[in-house]
Design a protein around this motif. Structure first.
Motif, mmCIF file in Angstrom:
data_model
loop_
_atom_site.group_PDB
_atom_site.id
_atom_site.type_symbol
_atom_site.label_atom_id
_atom_site.label_comp_id
_atom_site.label_asym_id
_atom_site.label_seq_id
_atom_site.Cartn_x
_atom_site.Cartn_y
_atom_site.Cartn_z
ATOM 1 N N ALA A 95 2.346 -7.700 -20.276
ATOM 2 C CA ALA A 95 1.400 -7.326 -20.004
ATOM 3 C C ALA A 95 1.374 -5.983 -19.362
ATOM 4 C CB ALA A 95 0.317 -7.578 -19.664
ATOM 5 N N ARG A 96 2.519 -5.795 -17.993
ATOM 6 C CA ARG A 96 2.217 -5.052 -17.032
ATOM 7 C C ARG A 96 3.647 -4.634 -17.669
ATOM 8 N NH1 ARG A 96 1.886 -6.633 -11.218
ATOM 9 N NH2 ARG A 96 -0.013 -7.813 -11.492
ATOM 10 N N LEU A 97 4.911 -4.840 -18.177
ATOM 11 C CA LEU A 97 6.135 -4.149 -18.888
ATOM 12 C C LEU A 97 5.222 -3.277 -19.547
ATOM 13 C CD1 LEU A 97 8.709 -4.476 -18.793
ATOM 14 C CD2 LEU A 97 8.450 -6.320 -20.319
ATOM 15 N N ALA A 98 4.481 -3.611 -20.635
ATOM 16 C CA ALA A 98 4.222 -2.472 -21.534
ATOM 17 C C ALA A 98 3.908 -0.778 -21.219
ATOM 18 C CB ALA A 98 2.640 -2.882 -23.031
ATOM 19 N N PRO A 99 3.149 -0.762 -20.678
ATOM 20 C CA PRO A 99 2.897 0.996 -20.300
ATOM 21 C C PRO A 99 3.526 1.448 -19.247
ATOM 22 C CG PRO A 99 1.239 -0.625 -18.555
ATOM 23 C CD PRO A 99 1.818 -2.127 -19.819
ATOM 24 N N ILE A 100 4.194 0.503 -18.398
ATOM 25 C CA ILE A 100 5.965 0.713 -17.704
ATOM 26 C C ILE A 100 7.061 1.954 -19.000
ATOM 27 C CG2 ILE A 100 7.802 0.382 -16.397
ATOM 28 C CD1 ILE A 100 6.106 -1.906 -15.389
ATOM 29 N N LEU A 101 6.960 1.106 -19.976
ATOM 30 C CA LEU A 101 7.581 1.060 -20.576
ATOM 31 C C LEU A 101 7.077 2.492 -21.647
ATOM 32 C CD1 LEU A 101 8.929 -1.903 -22.290
ATOM 33 C CD2 LEU A 101 9.980 -0.644 -20.696
ATOM 34 N N ARG A 102 5.911 2.122 -22.155
ATOM 35 C CA ARG A 102 5.499 3.452 -23.236
ATOM 36 C C ARG A 102 6.037 4.551 -21.996
ATOM 37 N NH1 ARG A 102 3.445 3.300 -28.054
ATOM 38 N NH2 ARG A 102 2.606 1.603 -28.628
ATOM 39 N N ALA A 103 5.522 4.704 -21.145
ATOM 40 C CA ALA A 103 6.374 5.880 -19.490
ATOM 41 C C ALA A 103 7.333 6.407 -20.292
ATOM 42 C CB ALA A 103 5.421 5.826 -18.327
ATOM 43 N N GLU A 104 7.954 5.614 -19.764
ATOM 44 C CA GLU A 104 9.685 5.459 -20.269
ATOM 45 C C GLU A 104 9.871 6.340 -21.550
ATOM 46 O OE1 GLU A 104 13.170 5.663 -17.872
ATOM 47 O OE2 GLU A 104 11.457 5.300 -17.302
ATOM 48 N N LEU A 105 9.738 6.125 -22.013
ATOM 49 C CA LEU A 105 9.792 6.831 -23.644
ATOM 50 C C LEU A 105 9.200 7.872 -24.006
ATOM 51 C CD1 LEU A 105 8.907 4.108 -26.203
ATOM 52 C CD2 LEU A 105 10.711 4.675 -25.425
ATOM 53 N N GLU A 106 8.257 8.545 -23.172
ATOM 54 C CA GLU A 106 8.093 9.706 -22.776
ATOM 55 C C GLU A 106 8.507 10.451 -21.735
ATOM 56 O OE1 GLU A 106 3.338 11.908 -22.125
ATOM 57 O OE2 GLU A 106 3.567 9.457 -22.410
ATOM 58 N N ARG A 107 8.997 9.676 -20.659
ATOM 59 C CA ARG A 107 9.552 10.958 -19.503
ATOM 60 C C ARG A 107 11.363 10.855 -20.462
ATOM 61 N NH1 ARG A 107 14.008 10.389 -16.275
ATOM 62 N NH2 ARG A 107 13.810 8.384 -16.471
ATOM 63 N N LEU A 108 11.580 10.047 -21.546
ATOM 64 C CA LEU A 108 13.156 10.719 -21.742
ATOM 65 C C LEU A 108 12.731 11.536 -22.945
ATOM 66 C CD1 LEU A 108 14.143 6.386 -21.615
ATOM 67 C CD2 LEU A 108 15.219 9.355 -20.291
ATOM 68 N N SER A 109 11.667 11.552 -23.625
ATOM 69 C CA SER A 109 11.188 12.352 -24.495
ATOM 70 C C SER A 109 11.676 11.899 -26.282
ATOM 71 C CB SER A 109 11.880 13.711 -24.392
ATOM 72 O OG SER A 109 11.335 14.657 -23.045
ATOM 73 N N VAL A 110 11.400 10.215 -26.414
ATOM 74 C CA VAL A 110 11.666 9.395 -27.241
ATOM 75 C C VAL A 110 11.226 9.732 -28.525
ATOM 76 C CG1 VAL A 110 12.430 7.127 -28.134
ATOM 77 C CG2 VAL A 110 13.367 7.644 -25.392
ATOM 78 N N ARG A 111 11.351 9.545 -29.499
ATOM 79 C CA ARG A 111 10.951 10.179 -30.620
ATOM 80 C C ARG A 111 9.140 9.324 -31.440
ATOM 81 N NH1 ARG A 111 13.102 11.169 -37.112
ATOM 82 N NH2 ARG A 111 10.866 12.865 -37.589
ATOM 83 N N PRO A 112 8.625 9.814 -31.057
ATOM 84 C CA PRO A 112 7.434 9.261 -31.082
ATOM 85 C C PRO A 112 7.067 8.154 -32.428
ATOM 86 C CG PRO A 112 6.453 10.847 -30.012
ATOM 87 C CD PRO A 112 8.186 11.422 -30.423
ATOM 88 N N ALA A 113 7.618 9.183 -33.770
ATOM 89 C CA ALA A 113 7.680 8.668 -34.984
ATOM 90 C C ALA A 113 8.039 7.023 -34.764
ATOM 91 C CB ALA A 113 7.213 9.068 -35.224
ATOM 92 N N LEU A 114 9.332 6.771 -33.809
ATOM 93 C CA LEU A 114 10.087 5.578 -33.687
ATOM 94 C C LEU A 114 9.449 4.324 -33.616
ATOM 95 C CD1 LEU A 114 13.515 6.941 -32.751
ATOM 96 C CD2 LEU A 114 13.436 6.814 -34.633
ATOM 97 N N VAL A 115 8.770 4.731 -32.486
ATOM 98 C CA VAL A 115 7.501 3.004 -32.422
ATOM 99 C C VAL A 115 7.095 2.980 -33.604
ATOM 100 C CG1 VAL A 115 5.645 2.245 -30.993
ATOM 101 C CG2 VAL A 115 7.673 4.289 -29.732
ATOM 102 N N PRO A 116 6.357 3.084 -34.148
ATOM 103 C CA PRO A 116 5.503 2.822 -35.945
ATOM 104 C C PRO A 116 6.371 2.306 -36.122
ATOM 105 C CG PRO A 116 4.964 5.419 -34.731
ATOM 106 C CD PRO A 116 5.336 5.148 -34.428
ATOM 107 N N TYR A 117 7.564 2.926 -36.807
ATOM 108 C CA TYR A 117 9.030 2.968 -37.919
ATOM 109 C C TYR A 117 9.636 1.689 -37.673
ATOM 110 C CZ TYR A 117 13.362 3.635 -39.621
ATOM 111 O OH TYR A 117 14.778 4.075 -40.327
ATOM 112 N N GLU A 118 9.691 1.640 -36.242
ATOM 113 C CA GLU A 118 10.602 0.427 -35.956
ATOM 114 C C GLU A 118 9.851 -0.546 -36.597
ATOM 115 O OE1 GLU A 118 13.366 -0.381 -35.634
ATOM 116 O OE2 GLU A 118 14.355 1.409 -35.392
#
Length: 617
Positions: A201-224
């Motif tokens: 539960a604690r990890l999920a929002p932290i990882l989402r924030a890191e994905l945004e900080r790194l500008s990882v393509r958002p579409a990859l999340v639902p794709y995977e």
């Protein structure tokens, strides 16, 4: 109610274990409020890893948020199991770490279809992989919950599995038997079960924030997540084992191992698994070994022995030398022994009550995102039919294999903008052969099949990052010839070296991370930056396969799919509809990448997987 407290990142978290009806009522009140606040983390504890094995059991189901966890004793059945199932049905926003496993456990043992769970799940393991796909031995954190929690949440996060292993030993249990044998209400077992959902539960929002900080393509999340769901459905379906074939096969392979072992013994090798014995015997026969292990011993692995036996990676004769009889015997003895135990016998032992095995499909196995399949099914030689013959299509069905055509070279041409390659793929027609095309560009219209093989090795060396020595070993050609072939390859396709240099510069500017064609982050090792070509091509090829699986699912073909294997999809389809279904698979796998046509061919076999490789059934 059992209650445990534990410090996490300076907070005091609580784990509760309901024991009575009133306790379960308190859980229900918490769940109603927690659902309104946000996502619920979910996890399971089971008796082991083989979900479909006889006697397998679901022991607990955990629910939690950042501060509270509830461990429901599912194994007790009755109200405990009922409340767990109802909670799962009502949760519409779930966080799970390694969701495929829990989806399948809950599908099989709690009656909650993975089709219901997958659309409402965020898998923190997928998020972590998109941030950094490296395993610990490759310089990354890895994707385990404990190391991720230690990095992102609390350096003191307990190693739950390691702690439980110590408890197992204290109870006289092993790591394998401990999950089933530890008492259901053991405090350490329950504490760690609860902590896992709190960390998730604690990890999920932290990882989402890191994905945004790194500008990882958002579409990859639902794709995977979609690919994970598709792979879970295939794992659930499993593969039908032909017991009448596999049982005698195991015996024949044991006999073959003994027969080839006897040949090796005539050359002084009493154990084909002894590298020292094999090395001594080979050098005594005049063979020159050139590679050593980290400890200084001579290497005698398959990569060394195959060329000595004049065999390529598919165990076909190279024609470069007289086969060394000892190298040949050692290879065949080890292969027969492995196949007998790791395949034929393992198929029989691991099959469920319906004679099905359920290999674990890992959608994000490699740094590049390439998939893998357990039970050794990814390592079978491409020419083998012996083991594949043990796997059957459904009754009344036939096997269909739909394979991308020369996808690595097409991807390389597209990504590196290799002009001559692209022209060949676009205008060469359905029978276009990129490797003969290359040989003819270099050697003229009269290029031979031997020269084709030479330049095929050079091309794959570009894609897979193999050096001169590796290509020479695989092709049987002298290193001088390979060096010349690679130089000529670079001359006719100069765009590849230019692309490699450009991609390496981009990675340096991005903190040694290359961004793939689909937006995937691919960290490079500083001493192997040349691997960027391999990473770029392998990652794009994987995503072409991933999109093909999604296309197949959306086209109603998922029920026929059985495995993704390298660059192909294996399917079981009704005999009378096989032609139409095969054409549809081809359509789902056909696309365009930066102007390069990506094509696929479907082959319809008989009842067994082996029929696609020459078996008569």
């Amino acid at each position: 109610m059992q209650t445990f407290h534990h410090p996490v990142a300076g907070d005091r978290v609580t784990i509760r274990v309901p024991e009575t009806t009133d306790d379960l009522g308190a859980f229900w009140e918490w769940l109603s409020k927690a659902r309104a606040r946000g996502p619920i983390a979910v996890d399971t504890e089971t008796t082991g890893l083989r979900i479909y094995s006889t006697g397998y059991g679901l022991r607990t189901v955990q629910f939690g948020d950042a501060h509270d966890a509830w461990v429901l004793l599912y194994e007790r059945g009755g109200e405990h199991a009922h409340y767990a199932r109802e909670a799962l049905r009502r949760c519409r926003d779930i966080h799970i770490h390694n969701a495929m496993f829990d989806w399948l456990v809950l599908d099989r043992h709690a009656g909650i279809p993975l089709e219901n769970l997958a659309p409402v799940t965020t898998d923190t393991r997928i998020l972590a992989t998109l941030i950094d796909p490296r395993a610990p031995f490759g310089g990354g954190v890895g994707t385990g919950l404990k190391p991720l929690s230690a990095k992102w949440i609390d350096p003191a996060a307990p190693d739950t599995q390691g702690g439980l292993t110590a408890v197992f030993r204290s109870l006289g249990l092993t790591k394998e038997t401990g999950w089933a044998g530890i008492p259901l209400t053991h405090p350490t077992f329950l504490l760690y079960a609860g902590l896992d959902v709190i960390f998730t539960a604690r990890l999920a929002p932290i990882l989402r924030a890191e994905l945004e900080r790194l500008s990882v393509r958002p579409a990859l999340v639902p794709y995977e997540h979609t690919i994970a769901r598709i792979c879970a459905v295939m794992q659930r379906a499993g593969l039908l084992v032909d017991r009448e074939y596999a049982e005698p096969l195991a015996g024949r392979l044991t006999e073959d191992a003994e027969r080839y072992g006897a040949v090796a013994a005539r050359y002084g090798v009493s154990s084909v698994n002894s590298s020292a014995q094999v090395a001594d015997a080979l050098t005594g026969m005049g063979e020159r070994l050139t590679e050593r292990t980290d400890s200084g011993a001579w290497k005698t692995d398959k990569a060394v022995l195959l060329p000595l036996a004049d065999l390529d990676r598919d165990w076909q004769r190279i024609g470069a030398r007289d086969p060394n009889p000892l190298a040949d015997a050692v290879l065949r003895a080890k292969r027969a022994g492995k196949w007998g135990t790791a395949y034929a016998q393992a198929f029989l032992e691991n099959a469920d009550a319906d004679s099905r095995i359920h290999p674990v499909i890992a959608p994000l196995a490699a740094r590049t995102g390439r998939m893998s399949v357990t039970d050794g099914l990814h390592q079978l030689p491409s020419s083998d039919h012996i083991i594949r013959r043990a796997i059957l299509a459904e009754p009344g069905h036939v096997m269909i294999s739909t394979d991308f055509q020369a996808v690595e070279m097409r991807v390389l041409a597209a990504l590196a903008k290799v002009r001559r390659m692209i022209d060949g793929f676009v205008n060469g027609g359905s029978e276009f052969d990129i490797h003969m095309f290359t040989a003819q560009l270099i050697k003229g219209a009269g290029a031979t099949t031997k020269e084709r093989k030479l330049f095929k090795g050079a091309g794959f060396g570009k894609v897979y990052g193999g050096g001169i020595t590796t290509i020479a070993r695989q092709t049987g050609a002298p290193e001088s010839e390979i060096a010349q072939a690679v130089a000529e390859y670079d001359r006719v396709f100069p765009e590849i070296k230019r692309a490699s240099s450009r991609w390496q510069r981009q990675a340096f500017q991005n903190g040694m991370v290359f961004i793939s064609a689909t937006g995937r982050r691919l960290p490079l090792d500083r001493d192997r930056t040349y691997s960027v070509v391999n990473y770029a091509c392998q990652s794009a090829a994987r995503d072409l396969l991933g999109q093909a699986l999604i296309n197949a699912s959306e086209s109603g073909l998922l029920d026929y799919c059985r495995l993704p294997i390298h660059d192909e999809i294996l399917a079981s389809a009704p005999r009378e509809d096989a032609t139409e279904i095969a054409r549809e698979f081809e359509r789902c796998m056909t696309t365009d990448l930066y102007g390069v046509p990506i094509t696929a061919d479907a082959e319809i076999g008989g009842r067994s997987w082996g029929s696609l490789y020459g078996a008569d059934h």
